[in-house]
Design a protein around this motif. Structure first.
Motif, PDB file in Angstrom:
ATOM      1  N   LEU A 119      94.514 110.393  55.477  1.00 17.24           N
ATOM      2  CA  LEU A 119      93.445 109.628  54.841  1.00 17.24           C
ATOM      3  C   LEU A 119      93.995 108.923  53.614  1.00 17.24           C
ATOM      4  O   LEU A 119      94.475 109.576  52.684  1.00 17.24           O
ATOM      5  N   ILE A 120      93.912 107.602  53.623  1.00 19.93           N
ATOM      6  CA  ILE A 120      94.378 106.775  52.515  1.00 19.93           C
ATOM      7  C   ILE A 120      93.152 106.188  51.815  1.00 19.93           C
ATOM      8  O   ILE A 120      92.225 105.713  52.479  1.00 19.93           O
TER       9      ILE A 120
ATOM     10  N   THR B  36      96.515 110.273  50.563  1.00 20.55           N
ATOM     11  CA  THR B  36      97.346 109.216  49.998  1.00 20.55           C
ATOM     12  C   THR B  36      96.494 108.273  49.158  1.00 20.55           C
ATOM     13  O   THR B  36      95.443 107.811  49.619  1.00 20.55           O
ATOM     14  N   LEU B  37      96.942 107.975  47.952  1.00 23.79           N
ATOM     15  CA  LEU B  37      96.299 106.969  47.117  1.00 23.79           C
ATOM     16  C   LEU B  37      96.923 105.612  47.378  1.00 23.79           C
ATOM     17  O   LEU B  37      98.139 105.496  47.568  1.00 23.79           O
ATOM     18  N   TYR B  38      96.075 104.585  47.371  1.00 19.80           N
ATOM     19  CA  TYR B  38      96.537 103.202  47.555  1.00 19.80           C
ATOM     20  C   TYR B  38      96.257 102.473  46.247  1.00 19.80           C
ATOM     21  O   TYR B  38      95.083 102.264  45.881  1.00 19.80           O
TER      22      TYR B  38
ATOM     23  N   LYS C 195     100.745 115.358  47.637  1.00 21.14           N
ATOM     24  CA  LYS C 195     100.083 114.171  48.165  1.00 21.14           C
ATOM     25  C   LYS C 195     100.999 112.959  48.005  1.00 21.14           C
ATOM     26  O   LYS C 195     102.091 113.049  47.438  1.00 21.14           O
ATOM     27  N   LYS C 196     100.535 111.795  48.491  1.00 20.12           N
ATOM     28  CA  LYS C 196     101.368 110.598  48.504  1.00 20.12           C
ATOM     29  C   LYS C 196     100.686 109.425  47.791  1.00 20.12           C
ATOM     30  O   LYS C 196      99.474 109.435  47.570  1.00 20.12           O
ATOM     31  N   VAL C 197     101.493 108.416  47.490  1.00 18.13           N
ATOM     32  CA  VAL C 197     101.006 107.174  46.882  1.00 18.13           C
ATOM     33  C   VAL C 197     101.657 105.994  47.588  1.00 18.13           C
ATOM     34  O   VAL C 197     102.882 105.946  47.734  1.00 18.13           O
ATOM     35  N   ASN C 198     100.843 105.046  48.032  1.00 20.79           N
ATOM     36  CA  ASN C 198     101.314 103.770  48.559  1.00 20.79           C
ATOM     37  C   ASN C 198     100.991 102.677  47.544  1.00 20.79           C
ATOM     38  O   ASN C 198      99.886 102.648  46.990  1.00 20.79           O
ATOM     39  N   VAL C 199     101.941 101.798  47.307  1.00 20.72           N
ATOM     40  CA  VAL C 199     101.761 100.738  46.315  1.00 20.72           C
ATOM     41  C   VAL C 199     101.698  99.383  47.024  1.00 20.72           C
ATOM     42  O   VAL C 199     102.574  99.051  47.838  1.00 20.72           O
ATOM     43  N   ALA C 200     100.677  98.620  46.701  1.00 20.41           N
ATOM     44  CA  ALA C 200     100.453  97.321  47.342  1.00 20.41           C
ATOM     45  C   ALA C 200     101.322  96.234  46.713  1.00 20.41           C
ATOM     46  O   ALA C 200     101.267  95.999  45.500  1.00 20.41           O
ATOM     47  N   ILE C 201     102.127  95.579  47.557  1.00 21.70           N
ATOM     48  CA  ILE C 201     102.855  94.363  47.159  1.00 21.70           C
ATOM     49  C   ILE C 201     102.621  93.346  48.275  1.00 21.70           C
ATOM     50  O   ILE C 201     103.553  92.743  48.805  1.00 21.70           O
ATOM     51  N   ASN C 202     101.366  93.171  48.652  1.00 19.55           N
ATOM     52  CA  ASN C 202     101.034  92.381  49.838  1.00 19.55           C
ATOM     53  C   ASN C 202     100.432  91.021  49.515  1.00 19.55           C
ATOM     54  O   ASN C 202      99.790  90.406  50.355  1.00 19.55           O
ATOM     55  N   GLY C 203     100.653  90.547  48.295  1.00 17.97           N
ATOM     56  CA  GLY C 203     100.154  89.231  47.933  1.00 17.97           C
ATOM     57  C   GLY C 203     100.967  88.114  48.561  1.00 17.97           C
ATOM     58  O   GLY C 203     102.044  88.327  49.126  1.00 17.97           O
ATOM     59  N   ILE C 204     100.431  86.902  48.481  1.00 19.87           N
ATOM     60  CA  ILE C 204     101.157  85.704  48.915  1.00 19.87           C
ATOM     61  C   ILE C 204     102.046  85.277  47.756  1.00 19.87           C
ATOM     62  O   ILE C 204     101.559  84.855  46.708  1.00 19.87           O
ATOM     63  N   MET C 205     103.345  85.407  47.926  1.00 22.96           N
ATOM     64  CA  MET C 205     104.282  85.248  46.810  1.00 22.96           C
ATOM     65  C   MET C 205     104.852  83.838  46.735  1.00 22.96           C
ATOM     66  O   MET C 205     105.735  83.464  47.513  1.00 22.96           O
TER      67      MET C 205
END
Length: 304
Positions: free
Chosen positions: A4-5, A24-26, A57-67
């Motif tokens: 579960l994220i 998992t934290l997002y 527990k886990k952590v996912n980091v968002a780098i999903n922007g339009i660069m």
């Protein structure tokens, strides 16, 4: 095992989500991540990663922007920071960022929004190092079944939250208000909606930030009644998005999915339990925002 994220809107909520049983934290910061409930500072990211890891527990980091080039110049410094604090995954959609990841010890999950619709694309990015993929929200379950037979990495599915159906780098709202000579707040907090012509009942959330304009589906997604089917098919990475569900209400909804996960893993989930869970989610879902199952039950031949 089901994972579960959940997104987080504050340090306090992140702690509550972990305590509630989220795996998992997002998280991320607005410069690089799309549609985040909150932009965490570097020190907050460091602290949350340590907190989660101390609890197993886990952590996912968002780098999903339009660069665009200005953002790409900042990416190496951010990746160096992340390589130091060691999140479990970064979530990436831009191929330029994926190219730079070769220099860092950062496992990545491929997230290109509406583009991830078939097994071949997921397998292509797996060969390029991806350890998982985020499935487009527009894929019906019938197609999901076939896709799962041909992929070897975990595929994330949104099971609760708002679905973005359009993003433009253009500031469409600002352009409209400038044209009509109005000065208006265009942020998410303003709570703006748009409707289709001649369909007054439609109610698409819309806001602007530094990534442009974001438009969301008429209803938020809720797949609590479909989780058993997802689990049986092998979709065991579930995402909860709290962008429009703030505070304690989102934590309460996360607890419902945590209970569903536990029931599925102990073979105690049944139709009556699913009906009760659906009722509970409705109690905490924001008033004025509808819910449905999105494309899940749609006949693939009906999509044109």
């Amino acid at each position: 095992m089901i994972e579960l994220i959940a997104t987080a809107e504050s340090m306090g909520q992140a702690e509550e989500l972990l305590a509630a049983g989220v795996d998992t934290l997002y998280i991320g910061e607005e410069d690089f991540g799309l549609r985040l409930p909150y932009s965490f500072s570097r020190e907050e990211q460091r602290a949350l990663i340590k907190l989660a890891h101390d609890q197993g527990k886990k952590v996912n980091v968002a780098i999903n922007g339009i660069m665009h080039p200005d953002k790409m110049k900042k990416i190496p410094e951010y990746l160096a920071f992340l390589a130091e604090v060691k999140p479990d995954h970064v979530v990436v959609g831009d191929t330029g960022v994926i190219y730079l990841l070769q220099e860092y010890d950062l496992p990545y999950i491929y997230d290109a929004e509406t583009l991830v619709t078939n097994a071949r694309q997921i397998n292509f990015w797996q060969k390029k190092g991806a350890v998982g993929a985020v499935l487009a929200r527009e894929v019906p379950f019938e197609e999901m079944q076939r896709l799962r037979e041909h992929v070897d990495v975990p595929v994330e599915v949104l099971v609760y939250g708002a679905t973005c159906i359009h993003q433009s780098k253009r500031p469409l709202l600002d352009n409209y208000f400038n044209y009509t000579k109005q000065t208006e707040n265009t942020s998410k907090e303003r709570g703006l909606f748009i409707s289709e012509p001649k369909k007054a009942e439609t109610h698409y959330s819309i806001y602007e930030d530094q990534h442009g304009t974001h438009i969301f589906a008429d209803n938020d997604l809720n797949l609590i009644s479909e989780v058993a089917e997802l689990n049986q098919t092998g979709y065991q990475t579930w995402k909860l998005d709290g962008l429009f569900t703030p505070g304690a209400n989102f934590v309460a909804i996360a607890k419902i999915f945590v209970s569903a996960k536990a029931a599925l893993e102990t073979n105690s989930w049944d139709e009556a339990t699913a009906v009760d869970a659906q009722k509970e989610i409705k109690k905490y879902h924001p008033a004025g925002r509808g819910m449905d199952t999105g494309f899940y039950h749609l006949d693939p031949t009906a999509i044109k």
